[in-house]
Write a protein that holds these residues in place. Structure first.
Motif, PDB file in Angstrom:
ATOM      1  N   GLY A 282      17.617  12.989  42.887  1.00 52.39           N
ATOM      2  CA  GLY A 282      19.001  12.828  42.470  1.00 52.39           C
ATOM      3  C   GLY A 282      19.329  11.373  42.208  1.00 52.39           C
ATOM      4  N   VAL A 283      20.117  11.133  41.179  1.00 52.28           N
ATOM      5  CA  VAL A 283      20.676   9.801  40.910  1.00 52.28           C
ATOM      6  C   VAL A 283      22.183   9.942  40.999  1.00 52.28           C
ATOM      7  N   ASN A 284      22.763   9.341  42.027  1.00 50.43           N
ATOM      8  CA  ASN A 284      24.196   9.468  42.314  1.00 50.43           C
ATOM      9  C   ASN A 284      24.602  10.928  42.536  1.00 50.43           C
ATOM     10  N   VAL A 285      23.668  11.703  43.067  1.00 51.84           N
ATOM     11  CA  VAL A 285      23.892  13.113  43.399  1.00 51.84           C
ATOM     12  C   VAL A 285      23.361  13.332  44.813  1.00 51.84           C
ATOM     13  N   GLY A 286      24.218  13.811  45.702  1.00 51.50           N
ATOM     14  CA  GLY A 286      23.815  13.962  47.094  1.00 51.50           C
ATOM     15  C   GLY A 286      22.958  15.175  47.376  1.00 51.50           C
TER      16      GLY A 286
ATOM     17  N   GLY B  84      33.291   4.659  46.985  1.00 53.91           N
ATOM     18  CA  GLY B  84      33.980   5.907  47.278  1.00 53.91           C
ATOM     19  C   GLY B  84      33.160   7.127  46.937  1.00 53.91           C
ATOM     20  N   MET B  85      32.587   7.144  45.742  1.00 52.46           N
ATOM     21  CA  MET B  85      31.778   8.271  45.310  1.00 52.46           C
ATOM     22  C   MET B  85      30.565   8.449  46.223  1.00 52.46           C
ATOM     23  N   THR B  86      29.915   7.345  46.571  1.00 51.77           N
ATOM     24  CA  THR B  86      28.727   7.419  47.413  1.00 51.77           C
ATOM     25  C   THR B  86      29.067   7.970  48.787  1.00 51.77           C
TER      26      THR B  86
END
Length: 485
Positions: A429-433, A264-266
């Motif tokens: 970014g790591v888990n940051v778009g 979901g987050m991705t």
């Protein structure tokens, strides 16, 4: 025409230019004519340069603690006028009101950083021998110039205005001919904040003024933000005339999505990154590389994309030509065998039929040789490529000539570090778009996303906008002379 004819801002007042040649300023939201912008000539630039030359001695000799007081007041005025400035940004650029508000909020953050510059440029002093001191100090360059793009009419000018001016320079700003209105409001706010006449000058125009800025012998440095094609030309032309130059170009930012990523987050991050500001930002996600079994995440990306509605939570692209170019990329990819999972072509917004909108578009099974995988589209389009291994994904990312940003979505810290260390990009970014650094960390990419040394914001900008002076002092001749004195 909604607004009066655009004018230059020279020596503290708005002035008509010498040329009668004009360009229309069109709102992308509905195609309406907002204003006419005259194209300045070299004579108009010369007037601005002379105003800056007259202002520089007094401004540069003003202690920096006093110079930044202007920006304390300017920050307050930005806060007071946030909604009005954001509305104008939205109108002339086409982005949503919420995106425009966020843009002005970033202007406030950039200005806040500039108020801290007295603490950051305090010179170093060391007694290197008995009675002998070495000291460093940052000295302004003189007259500098900044050429800014259409996609952030307020924020990108504020990448340079607070820092360059607070550090003691006098600045000539050339806005994009597509969005010249917001910078006029900024000039008024700075004048109200107490900025002396001539310290900031705005010269409107097209390529003629860009060339004149690069060639002018009294301009010591040029910053540029725009496409890589033009950034390269500006860098070469400015440095040919022995100027300091930092030219930021385009991007093709890759998001590497691993099977263990939070679905979901991705999906939310991917969709927001590719569609924010209608994809018209150099930090937008343009290519997603799915490593292994990621169909479940691709499905969710499509779900999120379908929630993004042109005219509601998705703004317009800047012009009819941009809309046609973006849709051509999509059609070409489809003809080459890619699958269009979400199609944003042919969009019209009710009541704004003359607006230039492209809907969110998700293209799957793109191959690395396709134009949509290689070139900057600058629209709300994400191209999905598939690989079996992380190293194969990194080879695709590394092979792209750009290098602004790259992100990885995973819950494996070791794998995140592996990718972050090997991605060929200046911002990770790591888990940051959208991995845009926040102040005081600086903004700047690698490879063909940047020409020149240093970054345009944050601490790195100090080195670009100043020269370092080193002084050695001795007042005790009785100590004699040794190799350190």
């Amino acid at each position: 025409m909604k607004y009066e004819r655009v004018r230059n801002f020279v020596n503290g007042s708005f002035k008509e230019v010498s040329s009668q040649r004009t360009l229309p300023v069109i709102s992308p939201t509905d195609g309406s004519l907002l204003a006419e912008m005259p194209c300045s000539t070299a004579a108009d630039l010369e007037e601005a340069v002379q105003a800056a030359k007259a202002a520089f001695p007094g401004w540069s000799k003003t202690p920096i603690k006093e110079r930044v007081q202007v920006f304390f007041r300017y920050k307050y005025l930005l806060e007071q006028h946030l909604q009005g400035l954001a509305a104008l940004v939205s109108e002339e650029n086409g982005k949503t009101m919420s995106e425009a508000v966020a843009e002005v909020e970033k202007c406030i953050e950039l200005t806040e950083f500039a108020t801290s510059l007295p603490q950051l440029i305090a010179g170093e002093v060391l007694e290197v021998s008995a009675g002998v001191e070495c000291r460093t100090s940052h000295v302004p360059l003189g007259i500098v110039a900044s050429i800014v793009p259409f996609n952030f009419p307020a924020m990108v000018p504020n990448w340079t205005i607070p820092n360059a001016i607070a550090l003691g320079n006098c600045l000539i700003m050339k806005p994009s001919e597509k969005v010249p209105l917001s910078l006029g409001i900024i000039a008024r706010l700075l004048k109200e904040a107490g900025l002396p006449n001539g310290v900031l000058n705005i010269v409107n125009g097209d390529s003629e003024i860009v060339n004149a800025i690069c060639d002018h012998p009294d301009i010591a440095a040029v910053s540029f933000v725009g496409s890589t094609k033009i950034a390269r030309i500006v860098y070469q032309r400015a440095t040919q005339h022995l100027k300091r130059c930092l030219a930021l170009g385009g991007a093709k930012n890759h998001l590497l999505v691993l099977p263990d990523a939070k679905p979901g987050m991705t999906a939310q991050n991917v969709a927001a990154s590719m569609s924010g500001c209608a994809g018209q930002r150099c930090m937008a996600a343009s290519a997603m590389i799915g490593v292994g079994a990621v169909d479940h995440i691709v499905d969710l990306v499509c779900e999120e994309a379908r929630k993004i509605v042109p005219g509601q939570n998705l703004g317009a692209v800047i012009s009819k030509e941009s809309k046609e170019r973006i849709e051509k990329y999509i059609t070409e990819a489809e003809a080459q065998g890619a699958r269009i999972l979400v199609d944003g072509r042919g969009v019209q917004v009710a009541g704004k039929e003359n607006g230039t909108y492209v809907g969110p578009t998700v293209i799957d099974y793109v191959t690395a040789d396709m134009a949509v995988a290689q070139e900057e589209i600058f629209g709300p389009v994400i191209s999905i490529m598939r690989t079996e291994t992380v190293d194969e994904a990194l080879r695709i990312e590394n092979a792209n000539p750009y290098g602004n940003a790259a992100s990885v979505f995973t819950q494996n810290g070791g794998m995140a570090r592996y990718i972050a260390e090997r991605a060929s990009a200046g911002m990770i970014g790591v888990n940051v778009g959208v991995p845009v650094p926040r102040e005081p960390f600086s903004f700047g990419g690698w490879n063909e996303s940047k020409f020149g040394v240093g970054d345009i914001t944050g601490k790195s900008s100090i080195e670009f906008w100043t020269r370092l002076k080193k002084s050695t002092t001795k007042w005790n001749p009785e100590e004699g002379v040794n190799w350190m004195s």
